[in-house]
Design an enzyme around this catalytic site. Structure first.
Site, short mmCIF file in Angstrom:
data_model
loop_
_atom_site.label_atom_id
_atom_site.label_comp_id
_atom_site.label_asym_id
_atom_site.label_seq_id
_atom_site.Cartn_x
_atom_site.Cartn_y
_atom_site.Cartn_z
N ASP A 106 -0.47 -0.90 -4.56
CA ASP A 106 -1.82 -0.09 -4.59
C ASP A 106 -1.59 1.12 -3.94
O ASP A 106 -1.34 1.30 -2.84
CB ASP A 106 -2.74 -1.13 -3.74
CG ASP A 106 -4.12 -0.63 -3.91
OD1 ASP A 106 -4.35 0.45 -4.75
OD2 ASP A 106 -5.22 -1.14 -3.47
N LYS A 123 -14.56 -6.75 -7.06
CA LYS A 123 -15.04 -6.84 -5.62
C LYS A 123 -16.48 -7.00 -5.35
O LYS A 123 -17.11 -6.38 -6.15
CB LYS A 123 -14.50 -5.63 -4.83
CG LYS A 123 -12.98 -5.53 -4.63
CD LYS A 123 -12.59 -4.59 -3.77
CE LYS A 123 -10.78 -4.63 -3.79
NZ LYS A 123 -10.58 -3.15 -3.20
N ASP A 139 -9.04 -0.44 -9.80
CA ASP A 139 -9.99 -0.97 -8.59
C ASP A 139 -11.03 0.02 -8.27
O ASP A 139 -12.22 -0.23 -8.55
CB ASP A 139 -9.01 -1.12 -7.53
CG ASP A 139 -9.94 -1.65 -6.33
OD1 ASP A 139 -10.95 -2.25 -6.38
OD2 ASP A 139 -9.18 -1.57 -5.04
N LYS A 185 0.68 -1.13 -0.09
CA LYS A 185 0.06 0.01 -0.18
C LYS A 185 0.91 1.30 -0.05
O LYS A 185 1.93 1.60 0.94
CB LYS A 185 -0.91 0.02 1.20
CG LYS A 185 -2.00 -1.20 1.30
CD LYS A 185 -2.90 -0.74 0.18
CE LYS A 185 -4.23 -1.58 0.39
NZ LYS A 185 -5.18 -1.50 -0.84
N GLU A 238 -1.75 -0.68 -8.94
CA GLU A 238 -3.45 -0.54 -8.77
C GLU A 238 -4.01 0.78 -8.53
O GLU A 238 -3.40 1.37 -7.62
CB GLU A 238 -3.85 -1.49 -7.75
CG GLU A 238 -5.28 -1.83 -7.58
CD GLU A 238 -5.63 -2.94 -6.51
OE1 GLU A 238 -4.88 -3.97 -6.50
OE2 GLU A 238 -6.48 -2.51 -5.86
#
Ligand code: MG
Length: 360
Positions: A190, A267, A243, A162, A218
């Site tokens: 991400d 998701k 995403d 992250k 991402e």
């Protein structure tokens, strides 16, 4: 076989340690659980994760829309008309994707339990070992490197890093992690919308020059910045994944028609459930774009449901389903085995409502 009742429960689940992204820091989660009971006593379960920063769905909002809009459409209806029920539910209101996902999971769970099949088999997939990743929260370069090293020693060979908080520091963070784990570990980055398009190009090109060897980056930019995603994709070699820009099948078509990304992260909480998730995977397949199935910080039920979805579609080639590993939630941990997810051969998603410390 009629749907007799739909009941709701909420549960707060603490995290083992804070989960930090460019968007938020989470120390506990509250999930809404859906128990859908058929007239023969079979109970299907589903759950929703409220993430106001991402989906706009709150705990109270999810409960309200299920209780007053979705459940009345389904109670006393025949579960054998599953596809028609799913369509009616999706069309009942705009948005509210987390509530729809929870009810869809419960519908699919009860239907596959009724047919005596694991959900992946009902969806035409196969029981398989899925290789999972584990997330390293955004932090100082040194502590991220230490954490990454620890995870690799525990058996993870794919890490999700992250970033998205100060571009220069992000380069430092990623290089520190790469140095700590060596060349063979797969790194997914991400940024959670934390960069501008030009900043992202500068950062990713710098990382490419320094041989960071990233599998993908991402959501580098804001969810609505499709032009930005396209600009980045055209200026770097590293694959770019959407995403937060991807909720619906329509979003997938928009991203793919614009050639804005190399991969999609699906998701259930964004797509509004299992059927839309599979539709997105099929749309992407027709564009030769592979998909990952990920999750929010969610309880195990919806994450296991997502694993069934991943096992059932040939165009879903990656999973990012480490959320249960962050939770002090032991109810269904036998399904989540660190870097591998092993799907149960039991019917439905493989979790009995009796194993949850919630009453119907
Ligand atoms: Mg993400």
């Amino acid at each position: 076989m009629k749907i007799e009742t739909i009941s709701l429960h909420t549960k707060v689940i603490p995290l083992k340690k804070p989960f930090k992204t460019a968007l938020r820091t989470v120390t506990s989660i509250e999930n809404v659980f859906v128990f859908l009971k058929l007239e023969n006593g079979i109970v299907g379960i589903g759950s929703a994760a409220p993430t106001v920063a991402i989906t706009g769905d709150s705990t109270e909002g999810i409960k309200d829309i299920i209780k007053n809009v979705l459940a009345p459409l389904l109670v006393n209806k025949d579960i054998h008309n599953l596809n028609f029920l799913l369509t009616a539910m999706q069309n009942a209101c705009i948005g509210n994707t987390s509530a729809k996902a929870a009810v869809e999971i419960a519908l699919y769970d009860s239907y596959s339990k009724l047919l005596g099949l694991p959900l992946y088999a009902l969806l035409g997939g196969k029981k398989t070992l899925l290789e999972n990743d584990m997330t390293v929260s955004v932090d100082s370069a040194e502590s991220m490197a230490n954490e990454a090293k620890k995870l690799v020693s525990k058996g993870f060979s794919i890490l999700k890093i992250k970033v998205g908080k100060n571009g220069e520091k992000d380069i430092e963070r990623i290089l520190a992690v790469r140095k700590a784990v060596g060349p063979s570990v797969s790194l997914r980055i991400d940024a959670n919308q934390g960069w501008t398009a030009k900043e992202a190009v500068k950062i990713i090109q710098s990382l490419e020059r320094q041989q960071a060897n990233l599998k993908l980056v991402e959501q580098p930019v804001n969810a609505s910045d499709i032009e930005g995603l396209k600009f980045i994709k055209e200026h770097v070699f590293t694959p770019i994944m959407a995403d937060e820009s991807l909720f619906s099948p329509q979003d997938a078509i928009c991203l793919l028609e614009n050639k804005a990304v190399d991969f999609l992260n699906i998701k259930l909480m964004k797509a509004g459930g299992i059927r839309n998730a599979l539709t997105i995977a099929s749309i992407a397949q027709s564009y030769n774009i592979e998909c990952m199935v990920g999750s929010m910080m969610e309880a195990s039920i919806s994450v296991v449901a997502a694993a069934h979805v991943a096992a059932s579609h040939p165009n879903i080639t990656m999973i990012d389903l480490d959320a249960p590993l962050w939770l002090e939630d032991l109810t269904v941990d036998h399904h989540i085995l660190k870097e591998k997810i092993i799907l149960s051969e039991d019917s439905g998603i493989g979790i009995s409502h009796n194993s949850l410390s919630l009453s119907v």
